[in-house]
Design an enzyme around this catalytic site. Structure first.
Site, PDB file in Angstrom:
ATOM      1  N   ASP A 351       2.990  -1.474 -22.137  1.00 59.05           N
ATOM      2  CA  ASP A 351       4.306  -0.899 -21.917  1.00 59.05           C
ATOM      3  C   ASP A 351       4.626   0.118 -23.010  1.00 59.05           C
ATOM      4  OD1 ASP A 351       7.077  -0.995 -20.704  1.00 59.05           O
ATOM      5  OD2 ASP A 351       7.539  -1.695 -22.739  1.00 59.05           O
ATOM      6  N   GLU A 387       0.879   2.840 -20.295  1.00 62.05           N
ATOM      7  CA  GLU A 387       2.040   3.548 -19.770  1.00 62.05           C
ATOM      8  C   GLU A 387       2.252   4.691 -20.760  1.00 62.05           C
ATOM      9  OE1 GLU A 387       6.561   2.640 -18.232  1.00 62.05           O
ATOM     10  OE2 GLU A 387       5.921   1.715 -20.111  1.00 62.05           O
TER      11      GLU A 387
END
Length: 711
Positions: A351, A387
């Site tokens: 993330d 990401e």
């Protein structure tokens, strides 16, 4: 606190960090560079606390071994030191702290004033809060690592064969009628044959689990009567989230998680974890003191150099872990290795990965994090997905992560949404996205599978909502609909929200099939969002992070069976056709001995190959992609050249039917229509043989034609 029983704390060892049982006792080790003293706090089954000072400190690690303490023991720490926020110090022994290396966690977070390091009326934070937080915070649990892994074999699916299914552990089975009630919403529920068979029938090869590291809900959500559903608020980087366990939180969640992994592996399905190493659940300077903040605030977090009482926030969540520091980098790598070696997971999706790559302020491809991951003999060998953005300046880094990283391709999502929403963007960018995004990943030696292709994810509209809403409906989140993305590159098919109009309903269904067909036929690694194959809706909420209810859970009572069959049909074609799963980028060169065909060719509706003017025509909404399976540029495991059939894929995003010319020899002697999004399941009725020449494509459709040649 009760009187401490007669327990002898032996010197123990500074390594490894955390709590480790050796069969007769447990060694406890906690790093804190600025602590003056550390108390190990052990809790009886009735919650009574016993404090034991750790008198040994080696290389800033406080340690001790306690005989007779074993699996199931609840524990925490109290750290003594300077409380001086202007210099970055927030030590406060009134706060019970979770061990950053705890392998299991027991107890939830209860909203209470004692959670915070300073009283609410001390605006500048200069006065420490002396209320005891122990009754209101989670504790660590000593665990037993033994597990019968015998027979477990990681699938080790090649990237080019991988199909990812992004799914929430709880939401997957909370409403599944074939999963026993006591298992729904748990690791055991995800491992249930009813759910695994769904994955197998689709053709999924990997689940990407939304965060399963132990997390807690933010105070602002608890105040509104909501909770953090997605889980991007990590507190324990080694512990499976206890609330997802049907076995309780006394360490049974560890065994249950391992059992889930073993069951998925037996079905040929890999397990990828969505991990949040960029920030923690403690938030900014107004947030709770739960672990890192009280153990060594300046040692774990990036503090504002102009005002160390505050945090540098590249994540939008209040704080950023300081991966520049060896101790923090070691924490991350120890966590990653643990989940691979002890929990047998097959990869990670990071993330806001750009936040991990920041040296001073800019994102740095040469940062220590990349170097350590690249050389690690364990972590470098599993699937690594970034990401590739954060919320800081210069944080959007799609295409810029180094090998061996793959990336969530945000440009793929944006382009495909633009095309099917009717935006006049032409086909130039679409061609790159359909063929692996060579413009992003080729220059540094990466392959097409560096592109993780997706149209939807947990964050944003579902596929069904993408074609039914143009405006978000996030009122239930309690933020006056201010949260969530405003520019979604979507089209509601002519009516906002639910409708009984059969024409609109049919159009929306075809648009969903168009989006899914584009995704599953593109070179690269497709990622499906759980429920998109079922027709799942969130009723227009595009930021359901705090909706732990039926709005977010998969509804197995309202399944679009035709859509599920469509996804399975297209994935079966992908699985059978290596030309759709290329391991090398297309060259566009003529193939010897084929009479002039190319490994990749692009056709305009009129039948000719696209011209330079066509590539820059933003009004062009129809394109044919010819893939020649005789031009595949890789070999199988035995060294044999891979040869496949040839396919012609037409994508027509215009609203009206269009006549296109199917190319004749040498490209083909005829065609068989094998996928058409005008049909509910994608499969044309019977055998649909099409001759070269003019043919009419329906408005807004995808056709896949298998090339036929005379013997």
């Amino acid at each position: 606190m009760t009187a401490s029983p007669a327990v002898e704390v032996l010197p123990g060892s500074p390594t490894p960090l955390g709590a480790h049982w050796d069969g007769t006792g447990t060694n406890f080790a906690l790093w804190s560079a600025g602590a003056h003293a550390v108390d190990l706090c052990l809790f009886d089954p009735d919650g009574a606390e016993h404090r034991h000072p750790l008198t040994e400190s080696t290389h800033q690690v406080w340690h001790g071994r306690v005989t007779g303490i074993g699996p199931g023991q609840r524990y925490g720490y109290r750290v003594h030191g300077s409380y001086d926020p202007p210099t970055g110090h927030r030590y406060n022994p009134a706060k019970l702290l979770l061990d950053p290396y705890a392998r299991a966690v027991d107890g939830g977070l209860q909203l209470h004033p004692s959670l915070f390091g300073h009283p609410a009326d001390a605006v500048d934070g200069s006065v420490p809060d002396e209320r005891d937080s122990a009754p209101h915070v989670p504790r660590g649990v000593v665990v037993h690592d033994t597990f019968p892994w015998d027979g477990d074999r990681a699938p080790r699916t090649s990237w080019s064969d991988t199909v990812i299914y992004e799914v929430h552990v709880k939401g997957a089975t909370m409403r599944h009628p074939d999963v026993p009630a006591q298992l729904r919403g748990t690791y055991a529920g995800l491992a249930h044959p009813a759910f695994i068979e769904h994955l197998r029938s689709l053709g999924v090869t990997a689940v990407e689990l939304l965060p399963v590291h132990h997390f807690v809900s933010e105070p602002h959500l608890l105040r509104r009567g909501l909770t953090n559903y997605w889980g991007y608020n990590t507190l324990g980087f080694f512990a499976p989230h206890a609330a997802y366990s049907a076995s309780g939180s006394g360490g049974g969640q560890v065994t249950e998680f391992k059992t889930m992994v073993k069951a998925l592996h037996a079905a040929g399905i890999e397990v990828i974890l969505d991990v949040v190493y960029n920030h923690t659940a403690e938030g900014d300077q107004t947030g709770p003191t739960l672990s890192f903040k009280g153990i060594d605030n300046g040692g774990y977090y990036r503090l504002d150099p102009q005002n160390p009482a505050r945090y540098t926030d590249y994540t939008g969540c209040g704080n950023t872990l300081d991966v520049r520091r060896p101790t923090v980098l070691a924490l991350l790598m120890d966590s990653l290795r643990y989940w691979v070696t002890e929990m047998h997971v097959d990869g990670f999706r990071f993330d806001l990965a750009s936040a991990l790559a920041r040296s001073m302020h800019d994102v740095d491809r040469l940062s220590a994090f990349f170097d350590v991951v690249h050389q690690d003999p364990v972590v470098s060998r599993v699937k690594l997905i970034a990401e590739p953005w954060d919320v800081g300046p210069g944080g959007y880094q799609v295409g810029n992560f180094p090998p061996p990283w793959t990336e969530w391709n945000g440009k793929y999502r944006d382009t495909v949404r633009d095309v099917w929403s009717g935006a006049h963007v032409g086909v130039r960018d679409l061609a790159y996205r359909l063929t692996g995004s060579s413009d992003l990943y080729r220059s540094d030696g990466r392959r097409p599978f560096a592109s993780i292709n997706f149209v939807t994810a947990h964050d944003g509209f579902t596929m069904a909502d993408l074609v039914a809403y143009e405006h978000k409906r996030n009122e239930a989140n309690g933020e006056d609909n201010r949260d969530g993305e405003n520019h979604n590159r979507n089209w509601n098919s002519g009516v906002e929200g639910p409708t009984d109009d059969p024409e609109i309903t049919a159009l929306r269904a075809r648009q969903v099939r168009n989006l899914l067909a584009t995704l599953l036929l593109s070179t690269g690694v497709p990622m499906l969002t759980a429920g998109d194959e079922l027709g799942r809706t969130q009723r227009g909420n595009n930021n359901a992070y705090c909706q732990d209810n039926e709005l977010s859970w998969l509804d197995w009572t309202q399944v679009d069976e035709d859509l599920r069959a469509f996804v399975a049909h297209v994935l079966a074609l992908r699985r059978s056709a290596p030309v759709l799963r290329q391991e090398a980028f297309f060259e566009g060169h003529e193939l010897p001995g084929t009479g002039g065909t190319r490994d990749l060719a692009w056709f305009a509706p009129g039948g000719g190959q696209l011209t330079t003017a066509d590539w820059f025509d933003t009004g062009l909404q129809t394109v044919g992609m010819y893939l020649d399976g005789r031009g595949i540029r890789h070999r199988d495991a035995l060294g044999r050249p891979v040869v496949d059939d040839c396919y012609l894929v037409w994508l027509h995003a215009g609203p009206e039917p269009v006549t296109v010319q199917l190319p004749d020899a040498p490209w083909a002697d005829g065609y068989e229509l094998v996928v058409s999004t005008e049909y509910a399941t994608g499969a044309p009725p019977g055998t649909a043989i099409v001759a070269p020449g003019p043919v009419e494509l329906p408005g807004r459709c995808v056709w896949v034609l298998k090339v036929l040649r005379r013997p």
